[in-house]
Structures are given as C-alpha cells and as structure tokens.
Design an enzyme around this catalytic site. Structure first.
Site, mmCIF file in Angstrom:
data_model
loop_
_atom_site.group_PDB
_atom_site.id
_atom_site.type_symbol
_atom_site.label_atom_id
_atom_site.label_comp_id
_atom_site.label_asym_id
_atom_site.label_seq_id
_atom_site.Cartn_x
_atom_site.Cartn_y
_atom_site.Cartn_z
ATOM 1 N N LEU A 115 30.054 -58.119 -40.444
ATOM 2 C CA LEU A 115 29.890 -59.376 -39.712
ATOM 3 C C LEU A 115 28.665 -60.053 -40.325
ATOM 4 O O LEU A 115 27.725 -59.368 -40.747
ATOM 5 C CB LEU A 115 29.585 -59.105 -38.233
ATOM 6 N N ASP A 116 28.646 -61.378 -40.326
ATOM 7 C CA ASP A 116 27.474 -62.086 -40.845
ATOM 8 C C ASP A 116 26.236 -61.731 -40.022
ATOM 9 O O ASP A 116 26.344 -61.345 -38.849
ATOM 10 C CB ASP A 116 27.681 -63.607 -40.753
ATOM 11 N N LYS A 117 25.071 -61.959 -40.616
ATOM 12 C CA LYS A 117 23.801 -61.648 -39.934
ATOM 13 C C LYS A 117 23.698 -62.399 -38.601
ATOM 14 O O LYS A 117 23.208 -61.869 -37.603
ATOM 15 C CB LYS A 117 22.659 -62.034 -40.867
ATOM 16 N N LYS B 36 33.708 -69.620 -40.678
ATOM 17 C CA LYS B 36 32.802 -70.770 -40.841
ATOM 18 C C LYS B 36 33.375 -71.744 -41.868
ATOM 19 O O LYS B 36 33.340 -72.959 -41.679
ATOM 20 C CB LYS B 36 31.421 -70.289 -41.300
#
Ligand code: URA
Length: 240
Positions: free
Chosen positions: A102-104, A189
């Site tokens: 998962l992204d930060k 995104k």
C-alpha cells in the site's frame, strides 16, 4: 522472538506458565540444544524440546495489519517506519515481508508473511486476487466513472488497466468503493487523476474474500488462522 513460556503454553494446552517455569528450572526445556529460562526470548524456528518432546512450531505465519499512514510496506527503509517495525514483539517472526504493498499515505489491510509460496499465490497475476478499497475524493464522483473503470482505462504512461469495479456512495459522492484485479503503482490515484479527480484518502478493506478485522485499530496486527487464509482465495463481489 517470543518468550519461552508464551510459546510453550500456546503449543501444549495442558501446561501452565508455572509448569513451564518449573520445567525450565529443572533444565528440561531446550532450544537449539541449549537450556533456557521461562522468560528468555527465543527464535521460534529453532528446535524446541520440552521434557523430551520435540515441539513442532509453525514455521510459516501470516499476519493481518491495519496499516496507518506514514508507514511503508517494506522490510527496511532508511527514513520511514516500516510495517515490520510496527509489529509487537510477539509477532516479530523471522523473515517476514509484506505480501503486496500500500502507498505510504494509504491505510488498511496489509498481509505480512514469511511464506514465499503463499505470497506468490496471492500476487500471481493468474490468480487475480482482487483487492477492495474505500476511496475519498476531492470532488464528487460522476456516474460516467463507473463505465470508465469497467472498460479498462488507459492511465498516464500508457498503462492499460484491467476492468475494475467502482461503486459510488449515493449519500456522499466523494466516497467510492473500488475493486481492483491487479496492482499497478499508484493505480487508483492514477485512475481518478485520469478522470480529472483527486484521491484524498485510500483505505484497503479486503484482500480477496477476507475482510480486514474491524477490531484492529490503525497500527494493530494479528495472526491469521488457516481458514482465514483460505478465504483470501474465495472472493465474491457481493460480500465486499
Ligand atoms: N492504489 C493506489 O493508488 N495506492 C494504493 O496504496 C493502493 C492502490
């Protein structure tokens, strides 16, 4: 690393912590051939012998975490905290790594395992383990987005996405549920950016058919049972 008494009691139901302490005092518990104390921290992958009996300890583990923001999905990072560093001591098994990322700045369901085969099965493009996300948007989602997601849109850099599912919350169109059947870099995104919108929050709720335990607060983690691991591979869109 895990405490001797905790590990032994979890494996041999009829032994109390007091019993384990007694056995240790008598030198009847060894780890890797060495006598240990009840409160010693040991590597659970070593051979553990309790009063002549070899304990068969689970080598492969699978942990579910509710990842908070500002934590990265890797084993090491010079700057940010990693999901591995976030684990409580009793879940610090050897060789754990995140199976998928998962992204930060994203939150939610991350799996940590030391089981290479399981990870391969989960991430294999052939298996198509879907992931479900709740997405917060800067502006209301438009109904056209549903078809755009369904038809496999092209995103920046020329990547073409597999058909994905989008559900718009009728009471608040800035909130959507997205089901992806693949995991490209920053995919959600980039998909919304392509449609002229911006993701402001992203939370993963499901990996395959398994839902993130709602009792886990951000930053908390727990071990998965085998039946839960199996659930990952049985996905039904109606249950997400
Ligand atoms: N898509 C994104 O853009 N970010 C994530 O963390 C997961 C899916």
């Amino acid at each position: 690393m895990i405490r001797v008494d905790k590990l032994v009691c979890s494996q041999i139901a009829d032994l109390s912590r007091k019993d384990v302490k007694q056995l240790c005092k008598k030198g009847l518990i060894t780890v890797g051939g060495k006598k240990v104390g009840a409160e010693d921290k040991i590597d659970e992958n070593e051979q553990i012998v309790v009063d002549g009996r070899i304990l068969c300890v689970r080598k492969n583990v699978c942990i579910m975490m509710n990842k908070p923001k500002d934590v990265v999905c890797s084993t090491k990072d010079g700057i940010s905290r990693t999901v591995i560093e976030l684990l409580d001591e009793d879940l610090q098994f050897k060789n754990l790594f995140p199976a998928g990322r998962l992204d930060k700045d994203s939150t939610g369901f991350v799996l940590l395992t030391n089981d290479g085969q399981l990870s391969h099965k989960m991430l294999s493009p052939k298996k198509h383990v879907p992931k479900t996300y709740i997405v917060g948007l800067e502006n209301d989602a438009k109904s056209e987005y549903i078809n755009a997601f369904e038809s496999g849109m092209e995103i920046d850099g020329g990547d073409v996405c597999k058909p994905a599912k989008l559900f718009i919350d009728e009471n608040n169109k800035k909130i959507c549920k997205v089901v992806l059947y693949e995991g490209m870099y920053h995919q959600i995104k980039r998909m919304f950016a392509r449609l002229g919108n911006k993701v402001v929050s992203l939370h993963r709720t499901h990996i395959g058919g398994l839902e993130l335990d709602r009792n886990l607060q951000l930053g908390q983690a727990r071990m998965l049972e085998n039946f839960e691991i199996e659930r990952i591979f049985s996905f039904d869109l109606r249950n997400t």
